[in-house]
Design a protein around this motif. Sequence first.
Motif, PDB file in Angstrom:
ATOM      1  N   VAL A 293       0.837  -1.197   0.000  1.00 22.78           N
ATOM      2  CA  VAL A 293       0.000   0.000   0.000  1.00 22.78           C
ATOM      3  C   VAL A 293       0.876   1.253   0.000  1.00 22.78           C
ATOM      4  N   LEU A 294       1.954   1.235   0.741  1.00 22.11           N
ATOM      5  CA  LEU A 294       2.874   2.364   0.779  1.00 22.11           C
ATOM      6  C   LEU A 294       3.525   2.591  -0.588  1.00 22.11           C
ATOM      7  N   LEU A 295       3.978   1.532  -1.214  1.00 24.18           N
ATOM      8  CA  LEU A 295       4.562   1.640  -2.553  1.00 24.18           C
ATOM      9  C   LEU A 295       3.551   2.154  -3.565  1.00 24.18           C
ATOM     10  N   ALA A 296       2.328   1.660  -3.489  1.00 23.94           N
ATOM     11  CA  ALA A 296       1.283   2.119  -4.410  1.00 23.94           C
ATOM     12  C   ALA A 296       0.955   3.585  -4.174  1.00 23.94           C
ATOM     13  N   GLY A 297       0.920   3.995  -2.922  1.00 18.49           N
ATOM     14  CA  GLY A 297       0.651   5.400  -2.606  1.00 18.49           C
ATOM     15  C   GLY A 297       1.735   6.328  -3.120  1.00 18.49           C
ATOM     16  N   ILE A 298       2.989   5.938  -2.924  1.00 16.99           N
ATOM     17  CA  ILE A 298       4.103   6.747  -3.426  1.00 16.99           C
ATOM     18  C   ILE A 298       4.061   6.812  -4.947  1.00 16.99           C
ATOM     19  N   PHE A 299       3.742   5.694  -5.581  1.00 12.82           N
ATOM     20  CA  PHE A 299       3.657   5.645  -7.039  1.00 12.82           C
ATOM     21  C   PHE A 299       2.553   6.583  -7.556  1.00 12.82           C
ATOM     22  N   VAL A 300       1.403   6.574  -6.918  1.00  8.13           N
ATOM     23  CA  VAL A 300       0.292   7.437  -7.332  1.00  8.13           C
ATOM     24  C   VAL A 300       0.641   8.907  -7.139  1.00  8.13           C
ATOM     25  N   VAL A 301       1.250   9.252  -6.016  1.00  7.28           N
ATOM     26  CA  VAL A 301       1.650  10.651  -5.782  1.00  7.28           C
ATOM     27  C   VAL A 301       2.721  11.073  -6.777  1.00  7.28           C
ATOM     28  N   HIS A 302       3.610  10.169  -7.129  1.00  7.00           N
ATOM     29  CA  HIS A 302       4.649  10.479  -8.108  1.00  7.00           C
ATOM     30  C   HIS A 302       4.030  10.740  -9.487  1.00  7.00           C
ATOM     31  N   ILE A 303       3.076   9.928  -9.901  1.00  7.58           N
ATOM     32  CA  ILE A 303       2.393  10.152 -11.175  1.00  7.58           C
ATOM     33  C   ILE A 303       1.619  11.469 -11.142  1.00  7.58           C
ATOM     34  N   ALA A 304       0.970  11.760 -10.026  1.00  8.68           N
ATOM     35  CA  ALA A 304       0.252  13.037  -9.898  1.00  8.68           C
ATOM     36  C   ALA A 304       1.213  14.216  -9.995  1.00  8.68           C
ATOM     37  N   THR A 305       2.398  14.075  -9.429  1.00 10.76           N
ATOM     38  CA  THR A 305       3.401  15.137  -9.505  1.00 10.76           C
ATOM     39  C   THR A 305       3.852  15.351 -10.943  1.00 10.76           C
ATOM     40  N   VAL A 306       4.071  14.280 -11.673  1.00 10.37           N
ATOM     41  CA  VAL A 306       4.475  14.406 -13.078  1.00 10.37           C
ATOM     42  C   VAL A 306       3.387  15.119 -13.879  1.00 10.37           C
ATOM     43  N   ILE A 307       2.138  14.738 -13.672  1.00  8.86           N
ATOM     44  CA  ILE A 307       1.032  15.368 -14.397  1.00  8.86           C
ATOM     45  C   ILE A 307       0.927  16.848 -14.041  1.00  8.86           C
ATOM     46  N   MET A 308       1.027  17.167 -12.745  1.00  5.81           N
ATOM     47  CA  MET A 308       0.944  18.575 -12.335  1.00  5.81           C
ATOM     48  C   MET A 308       2.115  19.384 -12.881  1.00  5.81           C
ATOM     49  N   LEU A 309       3.295  18.780 -12.976  1.00  7.83           N
ATOM     50  CA  LEU A 309       4.436  19.476 -13.574  1.00  7.83           C
ATOM     51  C   LEU A 309       4.189  19.774 -15.041  1.00  7.83           C
ATOM     52  N   PHE A 310       3.640  18.803 -15.766  1.00  9.13           N
ATOM     53  CA  PHE A 310       3.293  19.042 -17.168  1.00  9.13           C
ATOM     54  C   PHE A 310       2.298  20.191 -17.289  1.00  9.13           C
ATOM     55  N   VAL A 311       1.243  20.158 -16.489  1.00  9.51           N
ATOM     56  CA  VAL A 311       0.205  21.192 -16.573  1.00  9.51           C
ATOM     57  C   VAL A 311       0.766  22.560 -16.212  1.00  9.51           C
ATOM     58  N   SER A 312       1.540  22.636 -15.155  1.00  7.89           N
ATOM     59  CA  SER A 312       2.057  23.940 -14.730  1.00  7.89           C
ATOM     60  C   SER A 312       3.060  24.508 -15.726  1.00  7.89           C
ATOM     61  N   THR A 313       3.757  23.657 -16.456  1.00  6.97           N
ATOM     62  CA  THR A 313       4.715  24.142 -17.436  1.00  6.97           C
ATOM     63  C   THR A 313       4.031  24.530 -18.745  1.00  6.97           C
ATOM     64  N   ILE A 314       3.049  23.773 -19.165  1.00  8.98           N
ATOM     65  CA  ILE A 314       2.421  23.999 -20.462  1.00  8.98           C
ATOM     66  C   ILE A 314       1.361  25.096 -20.421  1.00  8.98           C
ATOM     67  N   ALA A 315       0.521  25.113 -19.404  1.00 11.83           N
ATOM     68  CA  ALA A 315      -0.591  26.078 -19.348  1.00 11.83           C
ATOM     69  C   ALA A 315      -0.056  27.492 -19.111  1.00 11.83           C
ATOM     70  N   ASN A 316      -0.799  28.450 -19.566  1.00 12.42           N
ATOM     71  CA  ASN A 316      -0.369  29.850 -19.502  1.00 12.42           C
ATOM     72  C   ASN A 316      -1.153  30.636 -18.460  1.00 12.42           C
ATOM     73  N   VAL A 317      -1.114  30.165 -17.216  1.00 15.38           N
ATOM     74  CA  VAL A 317      -1.844  30.843 -16.155  1.00 15.38           C
ATOM     75  C   VAL A 317      -0.956  30.991 -14.918  1.00 15.38           C
ATOM     76  N   TRP A 318       0.248  31.490 -15.108  1.00 15.76           N
ATOM     77  CA  TRP A 318       1.133  31.735 -13.965  1.00 15.76           C
ATOM     78  C   TRP A 318       0.771  33.049 -13.287  1.00 15.76           C
ATOM     79  N   MET A 319       0.419  34.058 -14.069  1.00 15.80           N
ATOM     80  CA  MET A 319      -0.047  35.339 -13.541  1.00 15.80           C
ATOM     81  C   MET A 319      -1.342  35.696 -14.251  1.00 15.80           C
ATOM     82  N   VAL A 320      -2.300  36.240 -13.491  1.00  8.25           N
ATOM     83  CA  VAL A 320      -3.595  36.620 -14.041  1.00  8.25           C
ATOM     84  C   VAL A 320      -3.868  38.061 -13.641  1.00  8.25           C
ATOM     85  N   GLY A 321      -4.419  38.827 -14.584  1.00  9.15           N
ATOM     86  CA  GLY A 321      -4.763  40.214 -14.302  1.00  9.15           C
ATOM     87  C   GLY A 321      -6.037  40.602 -15.027  1.00  9.15           C
TER      88      GLY A 321
END
Length: 161
Positions: A3-31
């Motif tokens: 369960v611990l290994l699966a949890g770390i694996f899921v959080v790691h995949i979520a981190t990769v996805i969030m890194l992709f989204v934060s790098t690709i999307a154009n919403v770092w600053m909003v005005g």
Amino acid sequence: MLVLLAGIFVVHIATVIMLFVSTIANVWMVGSSNVGTISTGLWLLCNKTCTQLPVSSRDEASLKAVQAFMILSIIFSVVALILFIIQLFTLEKGKRFYMTGAVMLVCWMCILIAVSIYTARLTGTVAYSTNPHHGYCFILAWICFCFSLIIGILYLVLRKK
């Protein structure tokens, strides 16, 4: 342990996805502007249409550094994920995931450098807008910073049982 290994694996995949989204999307600053909402990212300035991001010559090097370190963080995070999967099946019992943890901590360092440079040099610079504030990509990058640190430390202390 599974369960611990699966949890770390899921959080790691979520981190990769969030890194992709934060790098690709154009919403770092909003005005706000008289036309509507304006958002800027690492690549484009978006209003109703997206155009090339106008950057002053003194901030151009900072923006390039942020872009490079965010791309490096994605690469290191994916490499750490692949290393984890390989080590999961090839590592002997009782050994630790040192290599995976070290690569994930390098990813953490890249995110730290990128977001710190952006915060110091590029925060609050939304062209043609009033009342600029941080967008969700900036917040996602900081969340990825925390997750990658936690995951890197967990990989270093985790033993294969």
